[in-house]
Design a protein around this motif. Structure first.
Motif, PDB file in Angstrom:
ATOM      1  N   LYS A  71       0.831  -1.222   0.000  1.00 20.31           N
ATOM      2  CA  LYS A  71       0.000   0.000   0.000  1.00 20.31           C
ATOM      3  C   LYS A  71       0.859   1.262   0.000  1.00 20.31           C
ATOM      4  CE  LYS A  71      -3.657  -2.228   2.696  1.00 20.31           C
ATOM      5  NZ  LYS A  71      -4.209  -2.353   4.048  1.00 20.31           N
ATOM      6  N   SER A  72       2.105   1.140   0.442  1.00 23.36           N
ATOM      7  CA  SER A  72       2.942   2.343   0.575  1.00 23.36           C
ATOM      8  C   SER A  72       3.865   2.568  -0.630  1.00 23.36           C
ATOM      9  CB  SER A  72       3.795   2.229   1.844  1.00 23.36           C
ATOM     10  OG  SER A  72       4.716   1.151   1.707  1.00 23.36           O
ATOM     11  N   LEU A  73       3.790   1.679  -1.620  1.00 22.36           N
ATOM     12  CA  LEU A  73       4.704   1.797  -2.768  1.00 22.36           C
ATOM     13  C   LEU A  73       4.123   2.718  -3.839  1.00 22.36           C
ATOM     14  CD1 LEU A  73       5.802  -1.942  -3.173  1.00 22.36           C
ATOM     15  CD2 LEU A  73       6.896  -0.132  -1.837  1.00 22.36           C
ATOM     16  N   PRO A  74       4.984   3.472  -4.534  1.00 25.39           N
ATOM     17  CA  PRO A  74       4.484   4.363  -5.604  1.00 25.39           C
ATOM     18  C   PRO A  74       3.993   3.544  -6.800  1.00 25.39           C
ATOM     19  CG  PRO A  74       6.898   4.350  -5.544  1.00 25.39           C
ATOM     20  CD  PRO A  74       6.453   3.539  -4.377  1.00 25.39           C
ATOM     21  N   VAL A  75       2.713   3.655  -7.099  1.00 16.15           N
ATOM     22  CA  VAL A  75       2.095   2.806  -8.135  1.00 16.15           C
ATOM     23  C   VAL A  75       2.724   3.042  -9.510  1.00 16.15           C
ATOM     24  CG1 VAL A  75      -0.057   2.281  -9.349  1.00 16.15           C
ATOM     25  CG2 VAL A  75      -0.065   2.583  -6.875  1.00 16.15           C
ATOM     26  N   SER A  76       3.021   4.295  -9.827  1.00 17.20           N
ATOM     27  CA  SER A  76       3.484   4.595 -11.193  1.00 17.20           C
ATOM     28  C   SER A  76       4.897   4.088 -11.479  1.00 17.20           C
ATOM     29  CB  SER A  76       3.416   6.098 -11.444  1.00 17.20           C
ATOM     30  OG  SER A  76       4.291   6.762 -10.556  1.00 17.20           O
ATOM     31  N   SER A  77       5.725   3.906 -10.429  1.00 16.99           N
ATOM     32  CA  SER A  77       7.116   3.508 -10.687  1.00 16.99           C
ATOM     33  C   SER A  77       7.490   2.162 -10.054  1.00 16.99           C
ATOM     34  CB  SER A  77       8.077   4.599 -10.181  1.00 16.99           C
ATOM     35  OG  SER A  77       7.905   4.798  -8.798  1.00 16.99           O
ATOM     36  N   THR A  78       6.485   1.432  -9.580  1.00 17.80           N
ATOM     37  CA  THR A  78       6.713   0.091  -9.017  1.00 17.80           C
ATOM     38  C   THR A  78       6.238  -0.947 -10.016  1.00 17.80           C
ATOM     39  OG1 THR A  78       6.402   0.890  -6.746  1.00 17.80           O
ATOM     40  CG2 THR A  78       6.149  -1.474  -7.100  1.00 17.80           C
ATOM     41  N   ASN A 101      12.115   4.636 -15.578  1.00 21.32           N
ATOM     42  CA  ASN A 101      11.400   5.288 -14.473  1.00 21.32           C
ATOM     43  C   ASN A 101      11.129   4.361 -13.289  1.00 21.32           C
ATOM     44  OD1 ASN A 101      11.235   7.706 -15.921  1.00 21.32           O
ATOM     45  ND2 ASN A 101       9.441   6.957 -17.044  1.00 21.32           N
ATOM     46  N   THR A 103      11.336   2.482  -9.925  1.00 19.91           N
ATOM     47  CA  THR A 103      12.029   2.708  -8.641  1.00 19.91           C
ATOM     48  C   THR A 103      11.952   1.501  -7.708  1.00 19.91           C
ATOM     49  OG1 THR A 103      10.025   3.671  -7.676  1.00 19.91           O
ATOM     50  CG2 THR A 103      11.614   5.210  -8.679  1.00 19.91           C
ATOM     51  N   HIS A 104      10.909   0.664  -7.874  1.00 21.75           N
ATOM     52  CA  HIS A 104      10.702  -0.491  -6.992  1.00 21.75           C
ATOM     53  C   HIS A 104      10.381  -1.727  -7.838  1.00 21.75           C
ATOM     54  CE1 HIS A 104      10.076   2.904  -4.305  1.00 21.75           C
ATOM     55  NE2 HIS A 104      10.168   2.098  -3.259  1.00 21.75           N
TER      56      HIS A 104
END
Length: 198
Positions: A71-78, A101, A103-104
């Motif tokens: 829930k805490s991860l950035p959706v657009s870059s994970t 782009n 990140t995760h």
């Protein structure tokens, strides 16, 4: 009698792999969702990643409740590393703008059957794009048999992903894997070892 474990790598002393461990500064954070049954398997490679990568986290579980970190991860870059028909191929030159782009990187650690179960029970994963490979690197991890030809160990899949996303040199990770294979097979009779290392 319990075997004595190395304080650092947590393998038995006769299979300690510390001499091959290198600290690797990865820019893309690796989050490993590990099925609980994998933790006790001596040949599991997720813990090798955790020993080497400076930004790596293993979360054990099977479902949304266990993996609330999602829930805490950035959706657009994970992204989720999983082969499906919608996956972006990391080795597709046409996708480079999407790839740079990232990140995760989420990786599911378990047999194909258990990984599929985690995907079914963890609907939080549905919000992330999936990534995979057009061309698989050669599987180096012959000591753990997999039912599918497109199987890689968790370490190999992450090493190849980080190489494609951020040009991270995979050699130090493969060196640790080679050390694990050597230590795990060192006491096998030659005819058994030959089956694994052919």
């Amino acid at each position: 009698m319990a075997r004595t474990l190395c304080n650092h790598c947590n393998f038995a002393l006769n299979t300690c792999i510390c001499s091959a461990i290198t600290n690797i500064n990865n820019k893309v954070k690796v989050i490993i969702l590990q099925h609980p049954s994998e933790e006790k398997i001596a040949k599991n490679t997720a813990k090798l990643l955790n020993l080497c990568l400076t930004d790596c986290q293993i979360v054990k579980g099977e479902n949304n409740d266990d993996f609330s970190i999602l829930k805490s991860l950035p959706v657009s870059s994970t992204v989720l590393l999983y082969p499906n028909e919608n996956a972006i191929n990391l080795d597709d030159s046409a996708e480079q703008s999407n790839i740079k782009n990232i990140t995760h990187l989420i990786v599911v650690d378990g047999t194909w059957k258990k990984a599929y179960k985690i995907l079914q029970l963890t609907t939080l994963l549905n919000q992330f794009k999936t990534v995979s490979f057009k061309q698989l690197p050669k599987n180096r991890y012959a000591i753990r048999k997999a039912p599918r030809a497109d199987s890689l160990s968790t370490l190999e899949a992450v090493a190849h992903s980080l190489f494609l996303i951020e040009q991270l040199n995979p050699a130090p990770l493969y060196n640790v894997l080679d050390e694990l294979i050597q230590k795990q097979t060192q006491h096998m009779p030659e005819h058994v070892k030959a089956r694994y290392l052919d």
